[in-house]
Design a protein around this motif. Structure first.
Motif, PDB file in Angstrom:
ATOM      1  N   UNK A 284      -0.498  -4.059   0.743  1.00 47.05           N
ATOM      2  CA  UNK A 284       0.759  -4.729   0.450  1.00 47.05           C
ATOM      3  C   UNK A 284       1.810  -4.271   1.459  1.00 47.05           C
ATOM      4  N   UNK A 285       2.471  -5.209   2.109  1.00 48.13           N
ATOM      5  CA  UNK A 285       3.357  -4.869   3.226  1.00 48.13           C
ATOM      6  C   UNK A 285       4.505  -3.955   2.806  1.00 48.13           C
ATOM      7  N   UNK A 286       5.140  -4.265   1.686  1.00 43.69           N
ATOM      8  CA  UNK A 286       6.268  -3.446   1.238  1.00 43.69           C
ATOM      9  C   UNK A 286       5.808  -2.034   0.889  1.00 43.69           C
ATOM     10  N   UNK A 287       4.705  -1.929   0.148  1.00 45.69           N
ATOM     11  CA  UNK A 287       4.190  -0.609  -0.226  1.00 45.69           C
ATOM     12  C   UNK A 287       3.719   0.170   0.988  1.00 45.69           C
ATOM     13  N   UNK A 288       3.091  -0.539   1.930  1.00 42.58           N
ATOM     14  CA  UNK A 288       2.613   0.131   3.140  1.00 42.58           C
ATOM     15  C   UNK A 288       3.773   0.716   3.924  1.00 42.58           C
ATOM     16  N   UNK A 289       4.875  -0.033   4.002  1.00 43.11           N
ATOM     17  CA  UNK A 289       6.056   0.454   4.726  1.00 43.11           C
ATOM     18  C   UNK A 289       6.654   1.666   4.027  1.00 43.11           C
ATOM     19  N   UNK A 290       6.736   1.620   2.707  1.00 46.38           N
ATOM     20  CA  UNK A 290       7.277   2.748   1.933  1.00 46.38           C
ATOM     21  C   UNK A 290       6.384   3.975   2.088  1.00 46.38           C
ATOM     22  N   UNK A 291       5.086   3.760   1.953  1.00 44.21           N
ATOM     23  CA  UNK A 291       4.131   4.863   2.056  1.00 44.21           C
ATOM     24  C   UNK A 291       4.187   5.487   3.444  1.00 44.21           C
ATOM     25  N   UNK A 292       4.229   4.643   4.471  1.00 47.13           N
ATOM     26  CA  UNK A 292       4.284   5.149   5.850  1.00 47.13           C
ATOM     27  C   UNK A 292       5.556   5.952   6.088  1.00 47.13           C
ATOM     28  N   UNK A 293       6.669   5.479   5.546  1.00 51.22           N
ATOM     29  CA  UNK A 293       7.947   6.173   5.744  1.00 51.22           C
ATOM     30  C   UNK A 293       7.927   7.550   5.105  1.00 51.22           C
ATOM     31  N   UNK A 294       7.495   7.633   3.849  1.00 51.76           N
ATOM     32  CA  UNK A 294       7.563   8.906   3.128  1.00 51.76           C
ATOM     33  C   UNK A 294       6.471   9.894   3.530  1.00 51.76           C
ATOM     34  N   UNK A 295       5.281   9.405   3.874  1.00 50.56           N
ATOM     35  CA  UNK A 295       4.192  10.329   4.179  1.00 50.56           C
ATOM     36  C   UNK A 295       4.109  10.690   5.655  1.00 50.56           C
ATOM     37  N   UNK A 296       4.422   9.734   6.548  1.00 47.38           N
ATOM     38  CA  UNK A 296       4.276   9.988   7.979  1.00 47.38           C
ATOM     39  C   UNK A 296       5.610  10.251   8.678  1.00 47.38           C
ATOM     40  N   UNK A 297       6.606   9.453   8.359  1.00 48.50           N
ATOM     41  CA  UNK A 297       7.898   9.640   9.016  1.00 48.50           C
ATOM     42  C   UNK A 297       8.668  10.833   8.437  1.00 48.50           C
TER      43      UNK A 297
END
Length: 380
Positions: A46-59
Protein backbone atom coordinates in the motif's frame (compact mmCIF):
# COMPACT_ATOMS: atom_id res chain seq x y z
CA UNK A 1 19.60 13.29 47.18
CA UNK A 2 16.76 10.75 47.17
CA UNK A 3 13.38 11.95 48.30
CA UNK A 4 11.55 9.98 50.94
CA UNK A 5 8.16 11.11 49.74
CA UNK A 6 6.40 7.90 48.70
CA UNK A 7 3.80 9.66 46.61
CA UNK A 8 6.48 11.51 44.67
CA UNK A 9 8.47 8.32 44.18
CA UNK A 10 5.37 6.54 42.92
CA UNK A 11 4.61 9.36 40.48
CA UNK A 12 8.19 9.36 39.18
CA UNK A 13 8.16 5.70 38.39
CA UNK A 14 4.73 5.88 36.79
CA UNK A 15 5.96 8.27 34.13
CA UNK A 16 9.15 6.25 33.80
CA UNK A 17 6.95 3.19 33.22
CA UNK A 18 5.21 5.08 30.42
CA UNK A 19 8.58 5.84 28.83
CA UNK A 20 9.57 2.18 29.04
CA UNK A 21 6.33 1.11 27.40
CA UNK A 22 6.73 3.71 24.66
CA UNK A 23 10.31 2.59 23.99
CA UNK A 24 9.25 -1.06 23.75
CA UNK A 25 6.51 -0.25 21.23
CA UNK A 26 8.94 1.78 19.09
CA UNK A 27 11.36 -1.15 18.95
CA UNK A 28 8.55 -3.58 18.07
CA UNK A 29 7.35 -1.24 15.33
CA UNK A 30 10.82 -1.06 13.77
CA UNK A 31 11.36 -4.82 13.77
CA UNK A 32 7.90 -5.89 12.62
CA UNK A 33 7.65 -3.32 9.84
CA UNK A 34 11.09 -4.29 8.54
CA UNK A 35 9.99 -7.92 8.32
CA UNK A 36 6.56 -7.19 6.84
CA UNK A 37 8.13 -4.99 4.16
CA UNK A 38 10.13 -7.96 2.82
CA UNK A 39 7.54 -8.94 0.27
CA UNK A 40 7.99 -10.74 -3.06
CA UNK A 41 8.82 -8.41 -5.97
CA UNK A 42 5.43 -9.02 -7.56
CA UNK A 43 3.56 -7.82 -4.45
CA UNK A 44 3.05 -4.06 -4.18
CA UNK A 45 2.69 -2.55 -0.72
CA UNK A 46 0.00 0.00 0.00
CA UNK A 47 1.57 3.28 -1.13
CA UNK A 48 0.59 5.35 1.90
CA UNK A 49 1.67 2.68 4.39
CA UNK A 50 4.89 2.05 2.49
CA UNK A 51 5.76 5.75 2.65
CA UNK A 52 5.00 5.90 6.39
CA UNK A 53 6.95 2.72 7.09
CA UNK A 54 9.93 3.91 5.03
CA UNK A 55 9.96 7.28 6.81
CA UNK A 56 9.87 5.90 10.35
CA UNK A 57 12.09 2.84 9.91
CA UNK A 58 14.67 4.02 7.36
CA UNK A 59 14.66 7.81 7.40
CA UNK A 60 14.15 8.24 11.16
CA UNK A 61 15.10 4.86 12.64
CA UNK A 62 12.33 4.73 15.20
CA UNK A 63 13.72 1.56 16.79
CA UNK A 64 16.93 3.33 17.75
CA UNK A 65 14.87 6.06 19.37
CA UNK A 66 13.32 3.36 21.55
CA UNK A 67 16.71 1.84 22.38
CA UNK A 68 18.22 5.21 23.39
CA UNK A 69 15.20 5.93 25.60
CA UNK A 70 15.57 2.50 27.21
CA UNK A 71 19.23 3.17 27.98
CA UNK A 72 18.61 6.62 29.46
CA UNK A 73 15.82 5.19 31.61
CA UNK A 74 18.18 2.46 32.88
CA UNK A 75 20.69 5.10 33.92
CA UNK A 76 17.91 7.12 35.52
CA UNK A 77 16.58 4.23 37.62
CA UNK A 78 18.95 1.31 38.19
CA UNK A 79 22.14 2.75 39.81
CA UNK A 80 20.27 4.43 42.65
CA UNK A 81 19.13 1.14 44.10
CA UNK A 82 22.74 0.60 45.19
CA UNK A 83 22.46 3.37 47.78
CA UNK A 84 19.22 1.94 49.20
CA UNK A 85 20.80 -1.34 50.35
CA UNK A 86 22.19 -0.97 53.87
CA UNK A 87 23.77 -4.42 54.16
CA UNK A 88 26.20 -5.74 51.51
CA UNK A 89 24.89 -3.31 48.87
CA UNK A 90 26.94 -4.69 45.98
CA UNK A 91 25.98 -8.31 46.64
CA UNK A 92 22.36 -7.32 47.14
CA UNK A 93 22.39 -5.33 43.91
CA UNK A 94 23.89 -8.23 41.95
CA UNK A 95 21.38 -10.72 43.35
CA UNK A 96 18.42 -8.43 42.65
CA UNK A 97 19.61 -7.74 39.10
CA UNK A 98 20.20 -11.44 38.50
CA UNK A 99 16.68 -12.44 39.48
CA UNK A 100 15.27 -9.41 37.66
CA UNK A 101 16.97 -10.19 34.34
CA UNK A 102 17.95 -13.82 33.96
CA UNK A 103 14.84 -16.01 34.46
CA UNK A 104 12.84 -14.21 31.74
CA UNK A 105 15.96 -13.98 29.59
CA UNK A 106 16.56 -17.74 29.81
CA UNK A 107 13.01 -18.46 28.67
CA UNK A 108 13.49 -16.01 25.82
CA UNK A 109 16.77 -17.71 24.84
CA UNK A 110 15.11 -21.15 24.78
CA UNK A 111 12.21 -19.93 22.64
CA UNK A 112 14.55 -17.81 20.56
CA UNK A 113 16.70 -20.84 19.76
CA UNK A 114 13.66 -22.56 18.25
CA UNK A 115 11.61 -19.74 16.73
CA UNK A 116 14.26 -17.16 15.77
CA UNK A 117 17.70 -18.77 15.44
CA UNK A 118 16.64 -22.16 14.06
CA UNK A 119 13.13 -21.34 12.75
CA UNK A 120 12.52 -25.03 12.06
CA UNK A 121 15.38 -25.34 9.60
CA UNK A 122 17.46 -23.53 7.05
CA UNK A 123 14.62 -23.73 4.53
CA UNK A 124 12.61 -21.39 6.78
CA UNK A 125 15.40 -18.81 6.98
CA UNK A 126 17.01 -20.22 10.13
CA UNK A 127 20.37 -21.77 10.97
CA UNK A 128 21.57 -25.14 12.07
CA UNK A 129 21.21 -25.66 15.82
CA UNK A 130 24.42 -24.76 17.63
CA UNK A 131 24.33 -25.79 21.27
CA UNK A 132 27.60 -24.02 22.06
CA UNK A 133 26.16 -20.74 20.87
CA UNK A 134 23.03 -21.42 22.92
CA UNK A 135 24.99 -22.28 26.10
CA UNK A 136 27.12 -19.14 25.87
CA UNK A 137 24.01 -17.05 25.19
CA UNK A 138 22.62 -18.21 28.52
CA UNK A 139 25.36 -16.19 30.25
CA UNK A 140 24.17 -12.94 28.61
CA UNK A 141 27.87 -12.15 28.09
CA UNK A 142 28.04 -13.73 24.61
CA UNK A 143 28.87 -10.43 22.93
CA UNK A 144 32.15 -10.28 24.86
CA UNK A 145 33.09 -13.80 23.71
CA UNK A 146 32.63 -13.12 19.99
CA UNK A 147 29.50 -15.31 19.96
CA UNK A 148 26.46 -14.15 18.02
CA UNK A 149 23.17 -13.41 19.73
CA UNK A 150 20.37 -15.95 19.36
CA UNK A 151 18.04 -12.96 19.07
CA UNK A 152 19.54 -9.85 17.49
CA UNK A 153 18.00 -7.43 19.99
CA UNK A 154 20.06 -9.01 22.80
CA UNK A 155 22.88 -6.61 21.88
CA UNK A 156 21.53 -3.99 24.28
CA UNK A 157 21.70 -6.43 27.21
CA UNK A 158 25.50 -6.50 26.96
CA UNK A 159 25.40 -2.71 27.35
CA UNK A 160 23.26 -3.08 30.45
CA UNK A 161 25.74 -5.53 31.99
CA UNK A 162 28.70 -3.30 31.18
CA UNK A 163 26.89 -0.36 32.75
CA UNK A 164 26.02 -2.34 35.88
CA UNK A 165 29.65 -3.42 36.31
CA UNK A 166 30.76 0.19 35.84
CA UNK A 167 28.26 1.38 38.46
CA UNK A 168 29.41 -1.29 40.92
CA UNK A 169 33.01 -0.21 40.42
CA UNK A 170 32.17 3.49 40.88
CA UNK A 171 29.95 2.82 43.89
CA UNK A 172 32.67 0.73 45.58
CA UNK A 173 34.91 3.81 45.55
CA UNK A 174 32.10 6.29 46.35
CA UNK A 175 32.35 7.71 42.83
CA UNK A 176 28.91 6.88 41.46
CA UNK A 177 28.17 10.49 40.52
CA UNK A 178 31.79 11.56 39.99
CA UNK A 179 32.08 13.35 36.65
CA UNK A 180 35.82 12.66 36.42
CA UNK A 181 35.37 8.92 36.96
CA UNK A 182 32.50 8.70 34.49
CA UNK A 183 34.51 10.58 31.87
CA UNK A 184 37.42 8.19 32.35
CA UNK A 185 35.13 5.22 31.67
CA UNK A 186 33.75 6.97 28.59
CA UNK A 187 37.30 7.69 27.41
CA UNK A 188 38.19 4.03 27.85
CA UNK A 189 35.12 3.01 25.85
CA UNK A 190 36.09 5.47 23.11
CA UNK A 191 39.71 4.26 22.91
CA UNK A 192 39.02 0.55 23.38
CA UNK A 193 38.16 -0.23 19.73
CA UNK A 194 41.37 1.44 18.54
CA UNK A 195 43.49 -0.36 21.14
CA UNK A 196 42.00 -3.74 20.35
CA UNK A 197 42.43 -3.23 16.61
CA UNK A 198 46.11 -2.43 17.11
CA UNK A 199 46.72 -5.47 19.31
CA UNK A 200 44.90 -8.07 17.22
CA UNK A 201 42.70 -8.71 14.22
CA UNK A 202 39.09 -8.75 15.34
CA UNK A 203 35.95 -9.93 13.60
CA UNK A 204 33.35 -7.53 12.32
CA UNK A 205 31.06 -8.74 15.09
CA UNK A 206 33.57 -7.87 17.82
CA UNK A 207 34.20 -4.49 16.19
CA UNK A 208 30.46 -3.79 16.35
CA UNK A 209 30.28 -4.82 20.01
CA UNK A 210 33.12 -2.45 20.88
CA UNK A 211 31.45 0.33 18.91
CA UNK A 212 28.11 -0.27 20.64
CA UNK A 213 29.70 0.38 24.05
CA UNK A 214 29.50 4.09 23.23
CA UNK A 215 25.77 3.89 23.98
CA UNK A 216 26.57 3.53 27.68
CA UNK A 217 27.20 7.28 27.66
CA UNK A 218 23.42 7.74 27.45
CA UNK A 219 23.04 5.60 30.56
CA UNK A 220 25.54 7.75 32.44
CA UNK A 221 23.64 10.80 31.23
CA UNK A 222 20.45 9.32 32.71
CA UNK A 223 22.27 8.82 36.02
CA UNK A 224 23.55 12.41 36.25
CA UNK A 225 20.35 13.88 34.82
CA UNK A 226 18.33 12.32 37.64
CA UNK A 227 20.72 13.88 40.17
CA UNK A 228 19.98 17.28 38.64
CA UNK A 229 16.25 16.65 38.27
CA UNK A 230 15.87 15.89 41.98
CA UNK A 231 18.18 18.59 43.31
CA UNK A 232 17.81 21.32 40.68
CA UNK A 233 21.51 22.00 41.15
CA UNK A 234 23.16 23.88 38.26
CA UNK A 235 26.48 22.09 38.82
CA UNK A 236 24.79 18.71 38.39
CA UNK A 237 22.99 20.01 35.31
CA UNK A 238 26.35 20.96 33.80
CA UNK A 239 27.71 17.47 34.50
CA UNK A 240 24.74 15.80 32.83
CA UNK A 241 24.90 18.14 29.84
CA UNK A 242 28.63 17.55 29.35
CA UNK A 243 28.22 13.74 29.36
CA UNK A 244 25.26 14.04 26.98
CA UNK A 245 27.15 16.24 24.51
CA UNK A 246 30.24 14.02 24.55
CA UNK A 247 28.13 10.90 23.97
CA UNK A 248 26.13 12.54 21.20
CA UNK A 249 29.26 13.85 19.49
CA UNK A 250 30.81 10.36 19.44
CA UNK A 251 27.91 9.21 17.26
CA UNK A 252 27.40 12.27 15.06
CA UNK A 253 30.94 13.55 14.55
CA UNK A 254 31.27 12.29 10.97
CA UNK A 255 27.68 13.08 10.06
CA UNK A 256 27.70 16.63 11.37
CA UNK A 257 31.10 17.52 9.92
CA UNK A 258 30.34 16.13 6.45
CA UNK A 259 26.64 17.09 6.36
CA UNK A 260 26.09 14.03 4.21
CA UNK A 261 22.36 13.32 3.97
CA UNK A 262 23.01 9.59 3.86
CA UNK A 263 24.47 9.65 7.37
CA UNK A 264 22.19 12.23 8.98
CA UNK A 265 19.73 9.64 10.32
CA UNK A 266 21.73 8.98 13.51
CA UNK A 267 21.99 12.66 14.62
CA UNK A 268 18.27 13.23 14.07
CA UNK A 269 17.28 9.89 15.59
CA UNK A 270 19.27 10.29 18.79
CA UNK A 271 18.27 13.93 19.15
CA UNK A 272 14.60 12.91 19.01
CA UNK A 273 15.24 10.28 21.71
CA UNK A 274 16.96 12.83 23.94
CA UNK A 275 14.15 15.37 23.52
CA UNK A 276 11.47 12.77 24.28
CA UNK A 277 13.32 11.55 27.38
CA UNK A 278 13.97 15.03 28.79
CA UNK A 279 10.49 16.38 28.08
CA UNK A 280 8.71 13.31 29.45
CA UNK A 281 10.71 13.31 32.68
CA UNK A 282 10.28 17.03 33.31
CA UNK A 283 7.36 18.99 31.86
CA UNK A 284 5.29 16.28 30.13
CA UNK A 285 5.08 13.51 32.71
CA UNK A 286 2.49 11.16 31.26
CA UNK A 287 0.63 8.89 33.65
CA UNK A 288 -1.96 6.70 31.94
CA UNK A 289 -2.93 3.16 32.86
CA UNK A 290 -2.12 1.60 29.49
CA UNK A 291 1.31 3.25 29.39
CA UNK A 292 2.08 2.15 32.94
CA UNK A 293 0.95 -1.39 32.13
CA UNK A 294 3.17 -1.56 29.04
CA UNK A 295 6.06 -0.16 31.08
CA UNK A 296 5.76 -2.93 33.65
CA UNK A 297 5.90 -5.63 30.99
CA UNK A 298 8.37 -3.79 28.72
CA UNK A 299 11.32 -6.07 29.53
CA UNK A 300 9.34 -9.14 28.46
CA UNK A 301 8.04 -7.27 25.41
CA UNK A 302 11.62 -6.54 24.40
CA UNK A 303 12.73 -10.14 24.98
CA UNK A 304 9.81 -11.96 23.40
CA UNK A 305 8.57 -9.87 20.48
CA UNK A 306 10.89 -11.65 17.96
CA UNK A 307 9.71 -15.00 19.35
CA UNK A 308 6.19 -13.92 18.40
CA UNK A 309 6.59 -12.15 15.08
CA UNK A 310 8.97 -14.55 13.32
CA UNK A 311 6.62 -17.59 13.45
CA UNK A 312 3.67 -15.27 12.89
CA UNK A 313 5.31 -14.05 9.68
CA UNK A 314 6.42 -17.49 8.45
CA UNK A 315 3.36 -19.56 9.25
CA UNK A 316 0.53 -17.03 9.04
CA UNK A 317 1.40 -13.78 7.29
CA UNK A 318 2.99 -15.37 4.22
CA UNK A 319 -0.06 -17.50 3.49
CA UNK A 320 -2.47 -14.58 3.54
CA UNK A 321 -3.71 -13.07 0.30
CA UNK A 322 -1.65 -10.25 -1.29
CA UNK A 323 -4.40 -7.78 -0.33
CA UNK A 324 -3.59 -8.40 3.35
CA UNK A 325 0.19 -8.54 2.91
CA UNK A 326 0.10 -5.14 1.25
CA UNK A 327 -0.51 -3.59 4.70
CA UNK A 328 2.67 -3.89 6.82
CA UNK A 329 1.08 -1.98 9.70
CA UNK A 330 -1.48 -4.73 10.06
CA UNK A 331 1.39 -7.12 10.76
CA UNK A 332 2.65 -4.70 13.44
CA UNK A 333 -0.79 -4.65 15.06
CA UNK A 334 -1.12 -8.44 14.98
CA UNK A 335 2.36 -8.98 16.40
CA UNK A 336 1.72 -6.42 19.15
CA UNK A 337 -1.63 -7.95 20.09
CA UNK A 338 0.08 -11.31 20.55
CA UNK A 339 3.25 -9.96 22.20
CA UNK A 340 1.46 -7.95 24.89
CA UNK A 341 -0.55 -10.80 26.49
CA UNK A 342 2.40 -13.18 26.20
CA UNK A 343 4.62 -10.59 27.90
CA UNK A 344 2.05 -10.08 30.63
CA UNK A 345 2.04 -13.80 31.34
CA UNK A 346 5.85 -13.74 31.49
CA UNK A 347 5.75 -10.75 33.83
CA UNK A 348 3.01 -12.18 36.04
CA UNK A 349 4.25 -15.76 36.34
CA UNK A 350 7.99 -15.46 35.81
CA UNK A 351 9.34 -11.95 36.34
CA UNK A 352 7.34 -11.07 39.45
CA UNK A 353 7.96 -14.35 41.30
CA UNK A 354 11.66 -14.19 40.40
CA UNK A 355 11.97 -10.61 41.64
CA UNK A 356 10.11 -11.49 44.84
CA UNK A 357 12.36 -14.50 45.40
CA UNK A 358 15.48 -12.34 44.93
CA UNK A 359 14.20 -9.82 47.47
CA UNK A 360 13.25 -12.54 49.96
CA UNK A 361 16.65 -14.18 49.52
CA UNK A 362 18.58 -10.97 50.19
CA UNK A 363 16.29 -10.00 53.08
CA UNK A 364 17.05 -13.32 54.74
CA UNK A 365 20.77 -12.73 54.26
CA UNK A 366 20.51 -9.22 55.68
CA UNK A 367 18.58 -10.35 58.75
CA UNK A 368 21.19 -13.01 59.55
CA UNK A 369 23.93 -10.38 59.36
CA UNK A 370 22.15 -7.79 61.55
CA UNK A 371 23.02 -7.48 65.24
CA UNK A 372 20.51 -9.39 67.41
CA UNK A 373 18.83 -6.27 68.79
CA UNK A 374 18.39 -4.76 65.33
CA UNK A 375 17.05 -8.03 64.02
CA UNK A 376 14.43 -8.19 66.80
CA UNK A 377 13.32 -4.63 66.07
CA UNK A 378 13.01 -5.44 62.39
CA UNK A 379 10.77 -8.39 63.19
CA UNK A 380 8.48 -6.27 65.38
Amino acid sequence: MITSNNAAASERFLYIDFLRGLAAMLVIYQHTIEVAAKVPPELILNLAESAIANFFTKQIGIGEIGVCIFLMVSGFVVPFSLSTYHVAPVKTFVIHRFFRLYPAYWLSAILGLVFVYWRFGVSQGGKELDWTVFAINLTMFQAFFDVENIIGSYWTLSLELFFYLSCIYLFSFSKLNSLKSILLIMLLVMLLPRLVHRMADVSAYTANVLAYLRYTGYMFFGLLYREWLLDKNSTKAAKALLVLLLTYFQFVEREILTLDAIYLKTPVTQLIAIVIFVLMTSVLRVNVKLGNFLGKISYSMYLFHPVIFYPLYTYFWLILSPEWQAHPHLFFVLASLLTIPFSYCSYRWLEQPSIAFGKKFTLRRQQTRMPPTTNMKAQT
